[in-house]
Scaffold this motif. Structure first.
Motif, PDB file in Angstrom:
ATOM      1  N   PRO A  80     -53.394  51.980 -32.179  1.00 22.49           N
ATOM      2  CA  PRO A  80     -54.536  52.024 -33.091  1.00 22.49           C
ATOM      3  C   PRO A  80     -54.098  51.760 -34.527  1.00 22.49           C
ATOM      4  CG  PRO A  80     -53.883  54.240 -32.450  1.00 22.49           C
ATOM      5  CD  PRO A  80     -53.030  53.297 -31.674  1.00 22.49           C
ATOM      6  N   VAL A  81     -54.932  51.029 -35.252  1.00 24.57           N
ATOM      7  CA  VAL A  81     -54.681  50.751 -36.660  1.00 24.57           C
ATOM      8  C   VAL A  81     -55.996  50.960 -37.399  1.00 24.57           C
ATOM      9  CG1 VAL A  81     -54.044  49.011 -38.373  1.00 24.57           C
ATOM     10  CG2 VAL A  81     -52.913  49.033 -36.144  1.00 24.57           C
ATOM     11  N   VAL A  82     -55.951  51.725 -38.497  1.00 23.21           N
ATOM     12  CA  VAL A  82     -57.133  51.933 -39.325  1.00 23.21           C
ATOM     13  C   VAL A  82     -56.913  51.147 -40.607  1.00 23.21           C
ATOM     14  CG1 VAL A  82     -58.564  53.613 -40.544  1.00 23.21           C
ATOM     15  CG2 VAL A  82     -57.514  54.229 -38.352  1.00 23.21           C
ATOM     16  N   ARG A  83     -57.816  50.182 -40.879  1.00 18.00           N
ATOM     17  CA  ARG A  83     -57.731  49.336 -42.076  1.00 18.00           C
ATOM     18  C   ARG A  83     -58.985  49.524 -42.911  1.00 18.00           C
ATOM     19  NH1 ARG A  83     -54.052  44.835 -41.267  1.00 18.00           N
ATOM     20  NH2 ARG A  83     -53.298  44.836 -39.133  1.00 18.00           N
ATOM     21  N   ASP A  84     -58.840  49.314 -44.223  1.00 18.32           N
ATOM     22  CA  ASP A  84     -60.027  49.367 -45.071  1.00 18.32           C
ATOM     23  C   ASP A  84     -60.710  48.004 -45.067  1.00 18.32           C
ATOM     24  OD1 ASP A  84     -58.647  47.709 -46.840  1.00 18.32           O
ATOM     25  OD2 ASP A  84     -58.441  49.223 -48.405  1.00 18.32           O
ATOM     26  N   ALA A  85     -61.775  47.851 -45.834  1.00 22.30           N
ATOM     27  CA  ALA A  85     -62.547  46.609 -45.854  1.00 22.30           C
ATOM     28  C   ALA A  85     -61.721  45.407 -46.305  1.00 22.30           C
ATOM     29  CB  ALA A  85     -63.772  46.772 -46.750  1.00 22.30           C
TER      30      ALA A  85
END
Length: 98
Positions: A22-27
């Motif tokens: 899993p990877v959480v990226r911003d806009a």
């Protein structure tokens, strides 16, 4: 492991055999988190923080939902408008999910 990354050692078995991470990226595409391994400096909370993304990663969607609701309730009490929460779109394996 490099001595600067030794604190990650206990968490590596959690993803060692996983074909996906899993990877959480911003806009803007900046990596905010690689759960459950690390959170980035980009997303650290300070006394000047005004917006908080509460993210829960789990193998079981029901357990993740329960954990998310508990954490959101605790955080929301202290928001500028008490108990106000905004939702975000979650992408799972490239497909939008509710």
């Amino acid at each position: 492991i490099d001595e600067n990354l030794a604190h990650l050692r206990p968490y590596l078995p959690l993803i060692r055999e996983s074909p996906l991470y899993p990877v959480v990226r911003d806009a803007d595409g900046v990596v905010m988190s690689l759960p459950p391994i690390l959170n980035g400096d980009h997303s650290k909370i300070t006394v000047n923080t005004r917006d908080v993304l509460v993210e829960v990663t789990a193998l079981d969607r029901t357990k993740a939902s329960i954990a998310l609701n508990i954490v959101l309730t605790m955080f929301a009490e202290y928001s500028a408008t008490p108990f106000s929460v905004e939702s975000v779109e979650v992408l799972e394996h490239g497909a939008a999910t509710p």
